[in-house]
Design a protein around this motif. Structure first.
Motif, PDB file in Angstrom:
ATOM      1  N   TYR A   1       0.810  -1.211   0.000  1.00 15.43           N
ATOM      2  CA  TYR A   1       0.000   0.000   0.000  1.00 15.43           C
ATOM      3  C   TYR A   1       0.846   1.264   0.000  1.00 15.43           C
ATOM      4  N   ALA A   2       2.116   1.126  -0.341  1.00 13.45           N
ATOM      5  CA  ALA A   2       2.951   2.289  -0.607  1.00 13.45           C
ATOM      6  C   ALA A   2       2.644   2.820  -1.999  1.00 13.45           C
ATOM      7  N   LYS A   3       2.883   4.116  -2.216  1.00 11.35           N
ATOM      8  CA  LYS A   3       2.854   4.629  -3.570  1.00 11.35           C
ATOM      9  C   LYS A   3       4.092   4.104  -4.294  1.00 11.35           C
ATOM     10  N   VAL A   4       4.029   4.027  -5.596  1.00 10.86           N
ATOM     11  CA  VAL A   4       5.089   3.338  -6.316  1.00 10.86           C
ATOM     12  C   VAL A   4       6.430   4.064  -6.187  1.00 10.86           C
ATOM     13  N   ASP A   5       6.435   5.393  -6.079  1.00  7.51           N
ATOM     14  CA  ASP A   5       7.713   6.079  -5.946  1.00  7.51           C
ATOM     15  C   ASP A   5       8.368   5.783  -4.605  1.00  7.51           C
ATOM     16  N   ASP A   6       7.551   5.596  -3.548  1.00  3.32           N
ATOM     17  CA  ASP A   6       8.110   5.201  -2.258  1.00  3.32           C
ATOM     18  C   ASP A   6       8.683   3.787  -2.347  1.00  3.32           C
ATOM     19  N   LEU A   7       8.001   2.934  -3.074  1.00  2.20           N
ATOM     20  CA  LEU A   7       8.485   1.572  -3.272  1.00  2.20           C
ATOM     21  C   LEU A   7       9.835   1.569  -3.988  1.00  2.20           C
ATOM     22  N   LEU A   8       9.974   2.403  -5.014  1.00  2.00           N
ATOM     23  CA  LEU A   8      11.227   2.438  -5.762  1.00  2.00           C
ATOM     24  C   LEU A   8      12.365   3.012  -4.926  1.00  2.00           C
ATOM     25  N   ASN A   9      12.045   3.944  -4.042  1.00  5.77           N
ATOM     26  CA  ASN A   9      13.068   4.430  -3.113  1.00  5.77           C
ATOM     27  C   ASN A   9      13.521   3.319  -2.181  1.00  5.77           C
ATOM     28  N   ALA A  10      12.593   2.444  -1.810  1.00  4.33           N
ATOM     29  CA  ALA A  10      12.947   1.311  -0.971  1.00  4.33           C
ATOM     30  C   ALA A  10      13.903   0.386  -1.712  1.00  4.33           C
ATOM     31  N   LEU A  11      13.656   0.150  -2.992  1.00  3.41           N
ATOM     32  CA  LEU A  11      14.563  -0.684  -3.777  1.00  3.41           C
ATOM     33  C   LEU A  11      15.955  -0.056  -3.859  1.00  3.41           C
ATOM     34  N   LYS A  12      15.995   1.272  -3.876  1.00  7.78           N
ATOM     35  CA  LYS A  12      17.283   1.951  -3.949  1.00  7.78           C
ATOM     36  C   LYS A  12      18.144   1.644  -2.733  1.00  7.78           C
ATOM     37  N   PHE A  13      17.486   1.426  -1.600  1.00  4.09           N
ATOM     38  CA  PHE A  13      18.220   1.041  -0.392  1.00  4.09           C
ATOM     39  C   PHE A  13      19.016  -0.231  -0.627  1.00  4.09           C
ATOM     40  N   TYR A  14      18.502  -1.107  -1.477  1.00  4.67           N
ATOM     41  CA  TYR A  14      19.160  -2.374  -1.780  1.00  4.67           C
ATOM     42  C   TYR A  14      20.032  -2.283  -3.029  1.00  4.67           C
ATOM     43  N   GLY A  15      20.325  -1.072  -3.457  1.00  5.93           N
ATOM     44  CA  GLY A  15      21.229  -0.879  -4.578  1.00  5.93           C
ATOM     45  C   GLY A  15      20.593  -1.049  -5.936  1.00  5.93           C
ATOM     46  N   ILE A  16      19.266  -0.958  -6.015  1.00  6.91           N
ATOM     47  CA  ILE A  16      18.565  -1.126  -7.283  1.00  6.91           C
ATOM     48  C   ILE A  16      18.083   0.249  -7.736  1.00  6.91           C
ATOM     49  N   ASN A  17      18.716   0.799  -8.744  1.00  6.28           N
ATOM     50  CA  ASN A  17      18.356   2.118  -9.248  1.00  6.28           C
ATOM     51  C   ASN A  17      17.277   2.001 -10.308  1.00  6.28           C
ATOM     52  N   THR A  18      16.350   2.942 -10.282  1.00  6.78           N
ATOM     53  CA  THR A  18      15.226   2.903 -11.204  1.00  6.78           C
ATOM     54  C   THR A  18      14.932   4.291 -11.743  1.00  6.78           C
ATOM     55  N   ARG A  19      14.189   4.298 -12.842  1.00  5.78           N
ATOM     56  CA  ARG A  19      13.684   5.553 -13.408  1.00  5.78           C
ATOM     57  C   ARG A  19      12.217   5.346 -13.746  1.00  5.78           C
ATOM     58  N   LEU A  20      11.376   6.284 -13.312  1.00  2.96           N
ATOM     59  CA  LEU A  20       9.940   6.189 -13.517  1.00  2.96           C
ATOM     60  C   LEU A  20       9.499   7.195 -14.562  1.00  2.96           C
ATOM     61  N   ASP A  21       8.860   6.711 -15.618  1.00  2.00           N
ATOM     62  CA  ASP A  21       8.362   7.566 -16.687  1.00  2.00           C
ATOM     63  C   ASP A  21       6.901   7.212 -16.937  1.00  2.00           C
ATOM     64  N   LYS A  22       6.000   8.051 -16.438  1.00  4.21           N
ATOM     65  CA  LYS A  22       4.561   7.791 -16.501  1.00  4.21           C
ATOM     66  C   LYS A  22       4.270   6.438 -15.838  1.00  4.21           C
ATOM     67  N   ARG A  23       3.785   5.451 -16.604  1.00  4.06           N
ATOM     68  CA  ARG A  23       3.483   4.145 -16.000  1.00  4.06           C
ATOM     69  C   ARG A  23       4.503   3.101 -16.434  1.00  4.06           C
ATOM     70  N   GLN A  24       5.736   3.547 -16.637  1.00  4.53           N
ATOM     71  CA  GLN A  24       6.807   2.643 -17.025  1.00  4.53           C
ATOM     72  C   GLN A  24       7.966   2.775 -16.044  1.00  4.53           C
ATOM     73  N   ILE A  25       8.443   1.644 -15.556  1.00  2.00           N
ATOM     74  CA  ILE A  25       9.576   1.609 -14.634  1.00  2.00           C
ATOM     75  C   ILE A  25      10.772   1.026 -15.371  1.00  2.00           C
ATOM     76  N   TYR A  26      11.880   1.740 -15.349  1.00  2.48           N
ATOM     77  CA  TYR A  26      13.110   1.280 -15.973  1.00  2.48           C
ATOM     78  C   TYR A  26      14.117   0.937 -14.874  1.00  2.48           C
ATOM     79  N   ILE A  27      14.619  -0.288 -14.888  1.00  5.32           N
ATOM     80  CA  ILE A  27      15.676  -0.701 -13.965  1.00  5.32           C
ATOM     81  C   ILE A  27      16.987  -0.338 -14.624  1.00  5.32           C
ATOM     82  N   THR A  28      17.763   0.566 -13.987  1.00 10.80           N
ATOM     83  CA  THR A  28      18.863   1.219 -14.699  1.00 10.80           C
ATOM     84  C   THR A  28      20.249   0.859 -14.198  1.00 10.80           C
ATOM     85  N   ASN A  29      20.383   0.000 -13.195  1.00  7.44           N
ATOM     86  CA  ASN A  29      21.731  -0.297 -12.670  1.00  7.44           C
ATOM     87  C   ASN A  29      22.659  -0.763 -13.777  1.00  7.44           C
TER      88      ASN A  29
END
Length: 365
Positions: free
Chosen positions: A337-365
């Motif tokens: 029940y997190a918003k998706v940007d909060d979720l992606l920040n959580a992934l960043k804690f684990y070293g997973i970098n992402t980019r969000l463009d509208k309804r598309q998530i890019y895994i960029t590491n």
């Protein structure tokens, strides 16, 4: 200052991100003793008034607090949306992670909700209310869980079938005519009989993922048919994940016993079906029903598998700039029940970098 007021103020400072290192150490010790029930309730109520907009989120977090005492600090952070939404053990020297600038400019993508369509035997489709959590197939018609009407009449004749489907970003519960309950995950559907009386078997077809609580009928087995397996039960609780775009199906038993093709499954066992082969292993069955309990749980899970769940629940598409990233594994617990940007920040804690463009998530590491 009175001791109780002191503890409340300590929690307030924590959720406002104002606590110093000494205060955090003291709060950690108090949480470890389980000595913060009343104070946490007070601060949670304050946070509700100030920050939250969804009663469902609050219920999920309260349930988690009582069920997982060691996670209290992280749950409090979740309530005010200042944490990473990963539930991790507290460390006083852990660096905080602030939302990245790119997320602050992105479209707000909210988590899934209760939404589904039921299609009756006559072909009529009904969009089910998002204000309700489920429906009941009964002799007196089709009702929501709270008793309000969906349709006055449904076809109960022999051989009459109906189907219910959830889109990406949807979930819904169905109580079948025999009393069995089925909770559908996102992008899933079931086809079932509207009246099992007089039939030799209670058969249901599943595409996607669902959690089953089967009413016991000794002389009328309950059978779930998926793309590559048949699961036979009498009365039990289990979860099946059988999405068409997954390479395998997973069946996990919570209680009772079930038979998959010719193999017997016991509680806390999971059967993986792939290319006609079944492998059975010991698991923590609660991890398989994390979605039903408002979580994403990962135990050495691949990033690809996790992001498939995220894609279905948030109705987003996921792309990898390097396909090798799909195999990266990690463990953790994440709120659905997190918003998706909060979720992606959580992934960043684990070293997973992402980019969000509208309804598309890019895994960029």
């Amino acid at each position: 200052m009175e001791y109780k007021k002191f503890k409340v103020e300590l929690l307030r400072r924590f959720v406002d991100n104002k606590a110093n290192e000494t205060e955090l150490d003291g709060l950690h010790r108090l949480m470890g003793k389980g000595d913060m029930d009343d104070e946490l309730s007070i601060v949670m109520a304050e946070v509700w008034e100030r920050e939250l907009h969804s009663e469902h989120i609050l219920r999920q977090k309260i349930r988690k607090l009582h069920a997982n005492k060691w996670r209290w600090i992280a749950a409090a952070a979740v309530l005010v949306m200042i944490g990473t939404y990963f539930i991790i053990p507290y460390s006083s020297n852990q660096e905080s992670i602030s939302p990245s600038e790119e997320f602050s400019k992105s479209t707000v993508i909210l988590p899934g909700k209760n939404t589904a369509v039921i299609t009756m035997a006559n072909g009529k489709s009904i969009q089910l209310s998002s204000d309700e959590s489920g429906i009941v197939i009964g002799n007196n018609g089709l009702n929501y869980n709270d008793g309000s009407k969906v349709a006055d009449k449904i076809d109960h004749s022999a051989g009459s079938v109906a189907s219910i489907s959830t889109p990406r970003g949807g979930t819904y519960q169905v109580t079948l005519s025999d009393g069995s309950k089925v909770q559908l995950n996102a992008a899933s559907s079931i086809t079932f009989s509207t009246n099992y009386d007089g039939l030799p078997e209670r058969t249901i077809q599943l595409n996607g993922e669902a959690y089953f609580e089967v009413a016991k009928r000794i002389n009328q087995p309950f059978i779930v048919i998926t793309k590559n397996q048949s699961v036979r039960v009498l009365g039990t609780h289990f979860n099946i994940s059988a999405y068409a775009n997954d390479h395998y199906s997973l069946t996990t038993l919570i209680e009772g016993s079930i038979k998959i093709n010719d193999k017997l499954l016991r509680p806390n066992e999971q059967a993986q079906q792939s290319d006609g082969h079944i492998t059975i292993r010991q698991v923590n069955a609660e991890d398989a029903v994390d979605w039903k309990n408002g979580e994403f749980n990962a135990r050495n899970e691949s990033l690809e598998n996790l992001m498939k769940k995220v894609s279905r629940w948030y109705n987003v598409d996921v792309y990898y700039e390097n396909s090798a990233l799909k195999e990266k594994t990690f463990s953790g617990s994440l709120s659905r029940y997190a918003k998706v940007d909060d979720l992606l920040n959580a992934l960043k804690f684990y070293g997973i970098n992402t980019r969000l463009d509208k309804r598309q998530i890019y895994i960029t590491n």
